[in-house]
Motif scaffolding. Structure first.
Motif, PDB file in Angstrom:
ATOM      1  N   THR A  63       0.859  -1.194   0.000  1.00  0.00           N
ATOM      2  CA  THR A  63       0.000   0.000   0.000  1.00  0.00           C
ATOM      3  C   THR A  63       0.893   1.242   0.000  1.00  0.00           C
ATOM      4  N   LEU A  64       0.267   2.369  -0.280  1.00  0.00           N
ATOM      5  CA  LEU A  64       0.995   3.636  -0.283  1.00  0.00           C
ATOM      6  C   LEU A  64       1.368   4.005   1.154  1.00  0.00           C
ATOM      7  N   ASP A  65       2.630   4.331   1.355  1.00  0.00           N
ATOM      8  CA  ASP A  65       3.083   4.802   2.676  1.00  0.00           C
ATOM      9  C   ASP A  65       2.819   6.311   2.718  1.00  0.00           C
ATOM     10  N   ARG A  66       1.636   6.680   3.222  1.00  0.00           N
ATOM     11  CA  ARG A  66       1.210   8.090   3.184  1.00  0.00           C
ATOM     12  C   ARG A  66       2.135   9.035   3.940  1.00  0.00           C
ATOM     13  N   PRO A  67       2.556   8.669   5.160  1.00  0.00           N
ATOM     14  CA  PRO A  67       3.477   9.573   5.866  1.00  0.00           C
ATOM     15  C   PRO A  67       4.769   9.825   5.082  1.00  0.00           C
ATOM     16  N   LYS A  68       5.304   8.767   4.458  1.00  0.00           N
ATOM     17  CA  LYS A  68       6.544   8.905   3.679  1.00  0.00           C
ATOM     18  C   LYS A  68       6.318   9.838   2.488  1.00  0.00           C
ATOM     19  N   LEU A  69       5.221   9.600   1.742  1.00  0.00           N
ATOM     20  CA  LEU A  69       4.911  10.441   0.588  1.00  0.00           C
ATOM     21  C   LEU A  69       4.624  11.876   1.051  1.00  0.00           C
ATOM     22  N   GLY A  70       3.882  11.999   2.171  1.00  0.00           N
ATOM     23  CA  GLY A  70       3.553  13.320   2.712  1.00  0.00           C
ATOM     24  C   GLY A  70       4.800  14.118   3.047  1.00  0.00           C
ATOM     25  N   SER A  71       5.794  13.438   3.631  1.00  0.00           N
ATOM     26  CA  SER A  71       7.022  14.163   4.022  1.00  0.00           C
ATOM     27  C   SER A  71       7.760  14.684   2.789  1.00  0.00           C
ATOM     28  N   ILE A  72       7.606  14.000   1.642  1.00  0.00           N
ATOM     29  CA  ILE A  72       8.242  14.463   0.397  1.00  0.00           C
ATOM     30  C   ILE A  72       7.473  15.659  -0.176  1.00  0.00           C
ATOM     31  N   VAL A  73       6.138  15.488  -0.329  1.00  0.00           N
ATOM     32  CA  VAL A  73       5.379  16.504  -1.071  1.00  0.00           C
ATOM     33  C   VAL A  73       5.063  17.757  -0.265  1.00  0.00           C
ATOM     34  N   PHE A  74       5.007  17.636   1.076  1.00  0.00           N
ATOM     35  CA  PHE A  74       4.725  18.848   1.848  1.00  0.00           C
ATOM     36  C   PHE A  74       5.977  19.704   2.020  1.00  0.00           C
ATOM     37  N   ALA A  75       7.133  19.142   1.690  1.00  0.00           N
ATOM     38  CA  ALA A  75       8.381  19.904   1.810  1.00  0.00           C
ATOM     39  C   ALA A  75       8.805  20.495   0.467  1.00  0.00           C
ATOM     40  N   ASP A  76       8.098  20.136  -0.607  1.00  0.00           N
ATOM     41  CA  ASP A  76       8.561  20.520  -1.945  1.00  0.00           C
ATOM     42  C   ASP A  76       7.358  20.774  -2.854  1.00  0.00           C
ATOM     43  N   ARG A  79       7.148  18.844  -6.221  1.00  0.00           N
ATOM     44  CA  ARG A  79       6.765  17.429  -6.085  1.00  0.00           C
ATOM     45  C   ARG A  79       5.274  17.305  -5.753  1.00  0.00           C
ATOM     46  N   ARG A  80       4.774  18.265  -4.963  1.00  0.00           N
ATOM     47  CA  ARG A  80       3.345  18.254  -4.621  1.00  0.00           C
ATOM     48  C   ARG A  80       2.510  18.450  -5.891  1.00  0.00           C
ATOM     49  N   ALA A  81       2.957  19.370  -6.746  1.00  0.00           N
ATOM     50  CA  ALA A  81       2.246  19.614  -8.007  1.00  0.00           C
ATOM     51  C   ALA A  81       2.275  18.360  -8.885  1.00  0.00           C
ATOM     52  N   GLU A  82       3.403  17.654  -8.859  1.00  0.00           N
ATOM     53  CA  GLU A  82       3.549  16.419  -9.644  1.00  0.00           C
ATOM     54  C   GLU A  82       2.554  15.349  -9.163  1.00  0.00           C
ATOM     55  N   ILE A  86      -1.181  13.741 -11.024  1.00  0.00           N
ATOM     56  CA  ILE A  86      -1.555  12.329 -11.192  1.00  0.00           C
ATOM     57  C   ILE A  86      -2.927  12.067 -10.561  1.00  0.00           C
ATOM     58  N   VAL A  87      -3.095  12.529  -9.324  1.00  0.00           N
ATOM     59  CA  VAL A  87      -4.274  12.129  -8.535  1.00  0.00           C
ATOM     60  C   VAL A  87      -5.540  12.923  -8.876  1.00  0.00           C
ATOM     61  N   HIS A  88      -5.400  14.240  -9.078  1.00  0.00           N
ATOM     62  CA  HIS A  88      -6.600  15.070  -9.259  1.00  0.00           C
ATOM     63  C   HIS A  88      -7.493  14.670 -10.438  1.00  0.00           C
ATOM     64  N   PRO A  89      -6.938  14.369 -11.627  1.00  0.00           N
ATOM     65  CA  PRO A  89      -7.829  13.954 -12.723  1.00  0.00           C
ATOM     66  C   PRO A  89      -8.594  12.663 -12.407  1.00  0.00           C
ATOM     67  N   LEU A  90      -7.945  11.736 -11.689  1.00  0.00           N
ATOM     68  CA  LEU A  90      -8.607  10.477 -11.309  1.00  0.00           C
ATOM     69  C   LEU A  90      -9.749  10.751 -10.327  1.00  0.00           C
ATOM     70  N   VAL A  91      -9.494  11.654  -9.376  1.00  0.00           N
ATOM     71  CA  VAL A  91     -10.515  12.024  -8.394  1.00  0.00           C
ATOM     72  C   VAL A  91     -11.684  12.716  -9.102  1.00  0.00           C
ATOM     73  N   GLN A 159      -1.654  25.394   2.597  1.00  0.00           N
ATOM     74  CA  GLN A 159      -3.003  25.772   2.171  1.00  0.00           C
ATOM     75  C   GLN A 159      -3.105  27.295   2.039  1.00  0.00           C
ATOM     76  N   VAL A 160      -4.183  27.757   1.383  1.00  0.00           N
ATOM     77  CA  VAL A 160      -4.387  29.202   1.265  1.00  0.00           C
ATOM     78  C   VAL A 160      -4.692  29.781   2.651  1.00  0.00           C
ATOM     79  N   THR A 161      -4.636  31.106   2.756  1.00  0.00           N
ATOM     80  CA  THR A 161      -4.913  31.750   4.041  1.00  0.00           C
ATOM     81  C   THR A 161      -6.421  31.687   4.342  1.00  0.00           C
TER      82      THR A 161
END
Length: 200
Positions: A63-76, A79-82, A86-91, A159-161
């Motif tokens: 399964t997806l390791d969410r904390p691991k992925l989160g630590s990558i994308v919330f710092a960059d 990478r978050r845009a990348e 992927i995910v937004h069109p599927l959602v 997130q936005v203000t």
């Protein structure tokens, strides 16, 4: 059908509001839940995320390791845009399927955490924002979700203000206080939504 966009900052209490809406009869389309579904093991979504971020973002059970992925994308941000690309069109595709299955007179509530961030307000007939002060958000994230203060602040900063979020709202639910003050407000907003959903 009335299409409602429901949003709020992390820790503002949006899940509690969506739970109440469902108890009154709303059809809930939860973007977060769908985002988890589209990257379950065996999905094309998960394969695409692994291709972009490498197999180290998988847990031992595949399964997806969410904390691991989160630590990558919330710092960059890049990478978050990348990941979002992927995910937004599927959602979006899955949300459209669920909406198409709802009754013609339904109040369809789309629970969308990043509605303001992604400029999605125009997709909905009405936008409801669950609002809480940054101090309240931080307290809830640390006390109720067990996040470290630095983690909580990083997620809030992504997130936005509060002002930007309120700017896209047609209706605001104030959730700075205790739970018992929330329900009467949500019921009031629900009455407005039901009224708007009635065929004229």
């Amino acid at each position: 059908m009335l299409k409602v966009g429901l949003t709020g900052g992390i820790g503002a209490g949006k899940s509690e509001v969506s739970r109440l809406f469902v108890s009154y009869g709303a059809v809930l389309i939860d973007a977060d839940r769908i985002a988890r579904e589209v990257v379950e093991p065996g999905t094309p979504g998960l394969a695409a995320v692994v291709e972009a971020f490498g197999p180290e973002i998988l847990a031992a059970d595949g399964t997806l390791d969410r904390p691991k992925l989160g630590s990558i994308v919330f710092a960059d941000e890049a990478r978050r845009a990348e990941l979002n690309a992927i995910v937004h069109p599927l959602v979006g595709a899955r949300s459209a399927e669920l909406e198409a299955a709802a009754r013609a007179d339904a109040v369809v509530v789309h629970d969308v955490p990043l509605l303001a961030e992604n400029g999605l307000a125009a997709l909905y007939d009405l936008v409801v924002v669950v609002d809480a002060s940054p101090e309240t958000q931080l307290d809830r994230l640390v006390r109720l979700r067990g996040m470290s203060e630095s983690d909580a602040r990083a997620r809030m900063a992504a997130q936005v203000t509060r002002e930007e979020r309120r700017a896209v709202a047609d209706l605001v639910i104030d959730n700075d206080g205790p739970l018992e003050l929330l329900e009467p407000q949500v019921r009031e907003v629900w009455a407005i939504l039901e009224e708007r959903a009635r065929p004229s």
